[in-house]
Enzyme design. Structure first.
Site, mmCIF file in Angstrom:
data_model
loop_
_atom_site.group_PDB
_atom_site.id
_atom_site.type_symbol
_atom_site.label_atom_id
_atom_site.label_comp_id
_atom_site.label_asym_id
_atom_site.label_seq_id
_atom_site.Cartn_x
_atom_site.Cartn_y
_atom_site.Cartn_z
ATOM 1 N N CYS A 98 8.370 -4.809 3.764
ATOM 2 C CA CYS A 98 8.631 -4.704 5.201
ATOM 3 C C CYS A 98 10.130 -4.944 5.441
ATOM 4 O O CYS A 98 10.696 -5.910 4.895
ATOM 5 C CB CYS A 98 7.801 -5.743 5.946
ATOM 6 S SG CYS A 98 8.211 -5.770 7.696
ATOM 7 N N GLU A 128 4.760 -13.695 -0.138
ATOM 8 C CA GLU A 128 6.025 -13.410 0.564
ATOM 9 C C GLU A 128 7.036 -14.527 0.303
ATOM 10 O O GLU A 128 8.210 -14.278 0.027
ATOM 11 C CB GLU A 128 5.765 -13.286 2.070
ATOM 12 C CG GLU A 128 7.041 -12.995 2.850
ATOM 13 C CD GLU A 128 6.867 -13.140 4.354
ATOM 14 O OE1 GLU A 128 5.876 -12.621 4.907
ATOM 15 O OE2 GLU A 128 7.731 -13.785 4.976
ATOM 16 N N SER A 219 -3.265 -14.795 5.324
ATOM 17 C CA SER A 219 -2.866 -16.045 5.985
ATOM 18 C C SER A 219 -2.739 -15.844 7.484
ATOM 19 O O SER A 219 -3.075 -16.725 8.270
ATOM 20 C CB SER A 219 -1.566 -16.583 5.394
ATOM 21 O OG SER A 219 -0.491 -15.793 5.770
HETATM 22 FE FE1 F3S Z 1 6.511 -7.069 8.563
HETATM 23 FE FE2 F3S Z 1 5.955 -8.613 10.590
HETATM 24 FE FE3 F3S Z 1 4.096 -7.257 9.474
HETATM 25 S S1 F3S Z 1 7.274 -9.072 8.906
HETATM 26 S S2 F3S Z 1 4.699 -7.058 7.380
HETATM 27 S S3 F3S Z 1 5.865 -6.434 10.567
HETATM 28 S S4 F3S Z 1 3.931 -9.291 10.230
#
Ligand code: F3S
Length: 637
Positions: A98, A128, A219
């Site tokens: 992301c 992450e 989570s």
């Molecule tokens: Fe990215 Fe936010 Fe989803 S960081 S993976 S858009 S929860």
């Protein structure tokens, strides 16, 4: 039974993007594709992806991969070393991290390299967080709420797991903020998470029961469950509609059920759940939606997809885009470059990215455009150049009222006339067809239009300042330098010496008499000048031409011995006599009593300006630069 879905629920941007990348990879590669860990925390989706030849593997499995194997990095991201080991094994990487997470990696890496200790607010076992830690050589202090923080470095950079609770972030910040620490804090909690949490919290206060849909390992789904449970005691946490107990649906005390879903829950699971609980069993979506159908809905106008070229003809290129209909990329939508042809750019079998501009044309094709993608990329590049204050190259297309229209990869950019040069430009048409560097000075997105304004002058100004700086350092009094005549005024000429404007005062032009600089100089002419004075503080440079010429008074007593006869030009009159120029810079005086044997009232009675006359030198004083002449001694006036 009334079923209400929370205002924000389900796939977040990052997860949706990762799933799309995986689906498009399935179209592009005709082989097994691996994801480092499940692409999302949802077993149903992971199972569906297996049907498309996409399989999750563990980090340890990287060892067994072969060169050219394809690996997708999921939205959670991974540490630096994982990239290195994939690259070392020549694995093809599809990076679906992301972008918000990538941003954290960049920050952590940057400040770690600057000597900051890194604190991550989050769960140390979450992939992450492990990935983020991998960008500071796994040295981060990881804390949930700051309770366990003991030794805190003096210089710290704090970031958060994107799905962390804001409360925990605040607690950690409060804990580290005492003392005189150098703290860089980046609240990297993703708004997608907080938005979902707020919507779930609001809804759970108004319903009789609450269903939280999400993977058991997710989570963010677990957090949603925790939040909803605090507001509504009838909250259940399920992975899909099959896990929703019948009792909750049949319970007469429950009239209103709220539904929320974690960021890794696809739309079809949400719809199934709503359908199961809803009275309206004949809803349009009350059927088992196939995963591909969900993908079908992603063929929306404006979406960017990839596809494989299956044929090319005079109408355009036909693409397999993994959809029930093929895509058509018409020739006019191929490129903004006027001289490039479709057949030169692509061939059958190529995979290309395109933008959907129509879901269906009259022949049933999805209409695609590369031009729109290029344009979008161009806008992004321009925006980036604007934000980073970097120059871009544009081509001037036409002169218009008040400036010129330039083009950057097909995007029109206005350059006001006053921003073309450092000086006023008379004829803007001279610039048409030229490619120049400009700086974007305005980038404003107003509704559907984007106003983009650029300046060349600002770059020229910077260049000039840079070159000026170097020139000031080099300039020394007494030097002889070259310069270009830029401007002239009655009191002197301005000479450009390597970007510095120097004044050549009219009195420094010549030893002779000069009325105005244009008598001896031309604009644009390059001349040698003597540096008279360098005033760096006030940025003033004084130049002289005169100094480069030998002083005509030097050796004047030898050149003009007393009693010798000279030929000179009458240059001006005074009441007491006439001035005779012997050479430029050497004017001698013939007193009125030495002009004529006759009595005259004024020199003009017998002489004319410009007249050449012979005269005898009767006196020479080098110190006072005075030479006395007698005209009458050699003329019969
Ligand atoms: Fe990215 Fe936010 Fe989803 S960081 S993976 S858009 S929860």
């Amino acid at each position: 039974m009334e079923v209400v879905l929370a205002g924000k629920a389900g796939f977040c941007f990052g997860v949706e993007r990762a799933v799309n990348e995986a689906l498009q990879a399935a179209v592009r590669y005709n082989k097994k594709i691996y994801t480092l860990g499940p692409i999302i925390h949802n077993r149903d989706v992971v199972e569906k992806l297996k049907e498309k030849n996409i399989f999750p593997i563990n980090m340890e499995d990287i060892e067994n991969l072969k060169p050219a194997d394809v690996v997708i990095i999921r939205s959670h991201g991974v540490g630096e070393k994982v990239y290195d080991s994939l690259k070392n094994k020549e694995i093809e990487i599809i990076d679906a991290t992301c972008p918000f997470v990538t941003n954290i990696h960049i920050k952590v890496n940057k400040y770690f390299n600057q000597g900051y200790g890194i604190i991550i607010v989050g769960d140390k076992d979450h992939p992450e967080v492990m990935g983020i830690n991998g960008w500071c050589q796994n040295t981060a202090i990881i804390t949930k709420d700051g309770e366990d923080l003991t030794e805190i470095p003096d210089r710290i950079c704090i970031v958060a797991q994107t799905t962390e609770k804001k409360d925990n972030w605040d607690k950690v910040l409060a804990k580290v903020s005492c003392g005189e620490r150098d703290i860089l804090s980046f609240n990297t909690i993703c708004t997608a998470t907080s938005e979902r949490q707020k919507a779930a919290s609001d809804l759970s206060k108004k319903v009789d029961a609450m269903v939280v849909l999400g993977g058991k390992d997710s989570s963010n789904s677990k957090k949603l469950y925790k939040i909803c449970s605090e507001n509504c005691k009838n909250t259940i946490f399920v992975e899909n509609s099959g896990e929703i107990p019948d009792e909750i649906i049949k319970d007469n005390r429950i009239n209103k059920i709220g539904v929320t879903a974690g960021a890794s829950t696809p739309e079809w699971i949400i719809k199934e759940a709503i359908t199961k609980m809803s009275d309206e069993k004949d809803l349009e979506f009350n059927e088992q939606l196939e995963f591909m159908e969900k993908f079908d809905r992603r063929i929306a106008v404006g979406s960017v997809i990839s596809g494989k070229i299956i044929s090319i003809n005079e109408k355009g290129a036909y693409l397999n885009i993994g959809y029930k209909a093929d895509g058509l990329l018409p020739v006019e939508e191929v490129t903004l470059e006027p001289n490039e042809k479709l057949s030169d750019l692509f061939k059958e079998g190529d995979f290309i990215e395109v933008k959907v501009i129509s879901r269906k044309n009259e022949d049933g094709y999805v209409v695609l455009s590369k031009v729109e993608l290029e344009r979008q990329e161009a806008y992004n590049q321009i925006k980036e150049a604007f934000e980073k204050k970097e120059p871009i190259k544009v081509t001037i297309k036409e002169a218009v009222n008040g400036g010129v229209i330039s083009s950057f990869r097909g995007v029109r950019i206005f350059v006001p006339a006053s921003h073309i040069e450092l000086y006023h430009v008379e004829n803007l048409n001279e610039y048409v067809g030229k490619t120049v560097e400009v700086q974007i000075i305005e980038f404003k997105e107003v509704k559907r239009n984007t106003k983009i304004v650029a300046s060349r002058r600002s770059l020229l100004q910077k260049e000039r300042e840079k070159s000026e700086e170097g020139t000031w350092e080099k300039l020394e009094e007494g030097q002889t330098v070259k310069g270009e005549v830029k401007r002239m005024t009655p009191f002197g000429a301005f000479i450009d010496v390597d970007g510095v404007d120097g004044l050549l005062h009219v009195s420094e032009l010549s030893y002779g008499r000069i009325d105005k600089p244009s008598d001896i100089l031309k604009i644009g002419e390059v001349i040698e000048v003597y540096v008279l004075n360098v005033d760096r503080e006030n940025k003033k440079l004084s130049l002289s031409l005169k100094k480069l010429i030998e002083d005509p008074w030097k050796n004047a007593s030898e050149k003009y011995p007393v009693d010798s006869v000279v030929l000179g030009k009458v240059v001006r009159f005074a009441d007491f006599g006439a001035f005779i120029e012997l050479e430029p810079g050497v004017d001698a005086l013939a007193h009125i009593s030495q002009i004529s044997h006759k009595r005259i009232n004024k020199p003009g009675d017998v002489l004319e300006i410009g007249q050449m006359v012979k005269a005898k030198i009767i006196d020479v004083n080098i110190e006072t630069k005075k030479i006395g002449l007698s005209i009458k001694e050699v003329n019969d006036l």
